[in-house]
Design an enzyme around this catalytic site. Structure first.
Site, PDB file in Angstrom:
ATOM      1  CG  ASP A 184       1.179   5.506  15.498  1.00 36.90           C
ATOM      2  OD1 ASP A 184       0.231   5.908  14.794  1.00 36.90           O
ATOM      3  OD2 ASP A 184       1.841   4.495  15.219  1.00 36.90           O
TER       4      ASP A 184
ATOM      5  CG  PHE B 154       1.461  -0.807  14.249  1.00 36.04           C
ATOM      6  CD1 PHE B 154       0.337  -1.566  13.976  1.00 36.04           C
ATOM      7  CD2 PHE B 154       2.406  -0.636  13.246  1.00 36.04           C
ATOM      8  CE1 PHE B 154       0.139  -2.136  12.722  1.00 36.04           C
ATOM      9  CE2 PHE B 154       2.220  -1.197  11.988  1.00 36.04           C
ATOM     10  CZ  PHE B 154       1.092  -1.951  11.727  1.00 36.04           C
TER      11      PHE B 154
ATOM     12  NE  ARG C 123      -7.408  -4.402  12.943  1.00 34.32           N
ATOM     13  CZ  ARG C 123      -6.484  -3.501  12.605  1.00 34.32           C
ATOM     14  NH1 ARG C 123      -5.897  -2.759  13.526  1.00 34.32           N
ATOM     15  NH2 ARG C 123      -6.141  -3.328  11.327  1.00 34.32           N
TER      16      ARG C 123
ATOM     17  CE1 TYR D  21      -2.129   2.514   6.035  1.00 37.24           C
ATOM     18  CE2 TYR D  21      -0.481   3.921   5.032  1.00 37.24           C
ATOM     19  CZ  TYR D  21      -0.822   2.937   5.935  1.00 37.24           C
ATOM     20  OH  TYR D  21       0.147   2.387   6.740  1.00 37.24           O
ATOM     21  CE  LYS D  22      -3.809   2.515  10.013  1.00 36.43           C
ATOM     22  NZ  LYS D  22      -3.815   1.181   9.393  1.00 36.43           N
TER      23      LYS D  22
END
Length: 428
Positions: free
Chosen positions: A226, A149, A400, A251-252
């Protein structure tokens, strides 16, 4: 090759899967839970213009729980509003580690005393990687893969520049991720730290955390994982895998809300050896002594810096409890079923239109999202959002499909894939 399915057949099958879904009862706990499944023309016409038909972006931002509004309202009224500053002495200061331990037990495979909530993912990555690099003096390289990322890569480059280190890039395929073979070739006596993602943000590739951690340790280095695209959706066994340090957002799949604070895990044995670089008053051994000089607090609290983000932490607490109730094995089983259905429909409906599956096809190598590639997907995603179908786009041409097992139904997955097909081929 799968037999092409009609939309009616696919919806019938999805309905059967939803009725048999052991996690299905949890969907009603979320705000606007599940998809708007009406197929009746009058019902469709009566929908609000901005109604969600299929939310397929749970890997970017999870739906809120209905209870979150009550939790936050009660806090404002009963804790903040009535206790005011006394709340700090009555438990607020302990929330980073209290909720950290709850998350560790529910989703990280972490015993108490190793996980805290606070700061953003970027800040915690900086603290973790800097501390790990400094704990390996004389070693000159930080290893990171080329498709990790952007934040991870940028933080690594910044630390390398700051500390006079070299970035050792591992070239990885954007359709896969960091494999054991690639890492074994990259690490050696110069390696100080390896930075890796359990689930690749672009492809959804699921790394073998235990094996990559072992390879790193055999080279005498430390590893920072991560977990942003994995925590809460796939099994994570940090203690069992002997992971050194891990960072992840909330927050995912932990549904803490936009910008909710991240989490940090540091293995017990390493905590006395690591010195994080952002010295703030709440990481001090005696923060309210207000004395001269910095004396680090013991344990995981040494990684704290400033005032805890109390409201942001509270928003994730009910979801952590729900993950613990449902159990990660059941969450993972649902995730696999959703991603397998997505790939099957992509093969049947979208491959004839030039779409390629850009995620691993083996479920044991795939997280909870599937990436589909097509040159038109930037414009297609923008158009889908206008119709209440919400996946996301990742350059150069990836759509996605993010499937959050506790809130996503099989039916909305079918409706989302059908909408993609319709935009690519309006004649369907």
């Amino acid at each position: 090759m799968p037999v092409p399915l009609t939309l009616g057949d696919a919806l019938e099958r999805a309905g059967e899967l939803d009725r048999a879904d052991p996690l299905g009862r949890y969907r009603e706990l979320f705000v606007a839970p599940g998809a708007q499944h009406d197929q009746d023309a009058e019902a469709v016409a009566a929908r609000p213009a901005d109604a969600i038909v299929a939310y397929l972006d749970g890997n970017s931002l999870g739906r809120p729980l209905l209870s979150t509004a009550d939790t936050l309202s009660a806090f404002v009224r009963d804790a903040w509003g009535s206790r005011l500053i006394r709340g700090w002495d009555e438990g607020w200061l302990q929330l980073p580690t209290v909720i950290g331990d709850e998350l560790g037990a529910a989703a990280l495979g972490a015993a108490p005393g190793q996980t805290m909530i606070g700061d953003s993912t970027t800040v915690l990555l900086y603290k973790a990687i800097r501390a790990a690099a400094d704990a390996r003096p004389g070693r000159t390289e930080i290893v990171v893969d080329s498709d990790n990322f952007p934040t991870d890569r940028y933080v690594v480059e910044g630390i390398a520049s700051e500390r006079g280190l070299t970035v050792r890039w591992v070239e990885t395929s954007p359709r896969l991720g960091l494999t054991a073979e690639l890492l074994a070739e990259a690490v050696g006596e110069r390696t100080a730290v390896v930075v890796a993602s359990q689930v690749a943000y672009r492809s959804g590739y699921l790394a073998d955390v235990g094996e990559l951690t072992r390879i790193t340790h055999d080279a005498g280095a430390l590893i920072v994982w991560d977990l942003c695209h994995s925590a809460g959706s796939v099994p994570v066994l940090l203690d069992e895998w002997q992971v050194d340090i891990a960072v992840g957002c909330t927050y995912k799949y932990v549904n803490g809300g936009p910008g909710s604070p991240a989490f940090l895990y540091v293995r017990h044995e390493l905590q006395p050896q690591l010195r994080q670089p952002i010295w703030g008053w709440l990481g001090h051994a005696e923060p309210f002594a207000m004395g001269p000089g910095y004396d680090s607090a013991p344990g995981i609290r040494s990684f704290q810096s400033g005032t805890p983000p109390v409201i942001g932490m509270l928003a994730m607490r009910d979801m952590i409890a729900l993950i613990g109730t449902a159990g990660i094995p059941a969450v993972r089983a649902k995730s696999v079923a959703l991603t397998e259905l997505t790939i099957e429909l992509a093969d049947a409906w979208l491959a004839p239109l030039g779409v390629e599956v850009a995620s691993p096809r083996q479920s044991d190598q795939r997280g909870s999202h599937v990436t589909l590639d097509h040159p038109r997907f930037r414009e297609v995603v923008a158009a889908l959002w206008q119709t209440g179908v919400v996946p996301d786009f990742r350059a150069p041409e990836g759509l996605r499909v993010g499937l959050s097992p506790l809130s996503t139904s099989f039916t909305e997955t079918v409706l989302g894939l059908a909408a993609i097909r319709e935009l690519l081929d309006p004649a369907v």
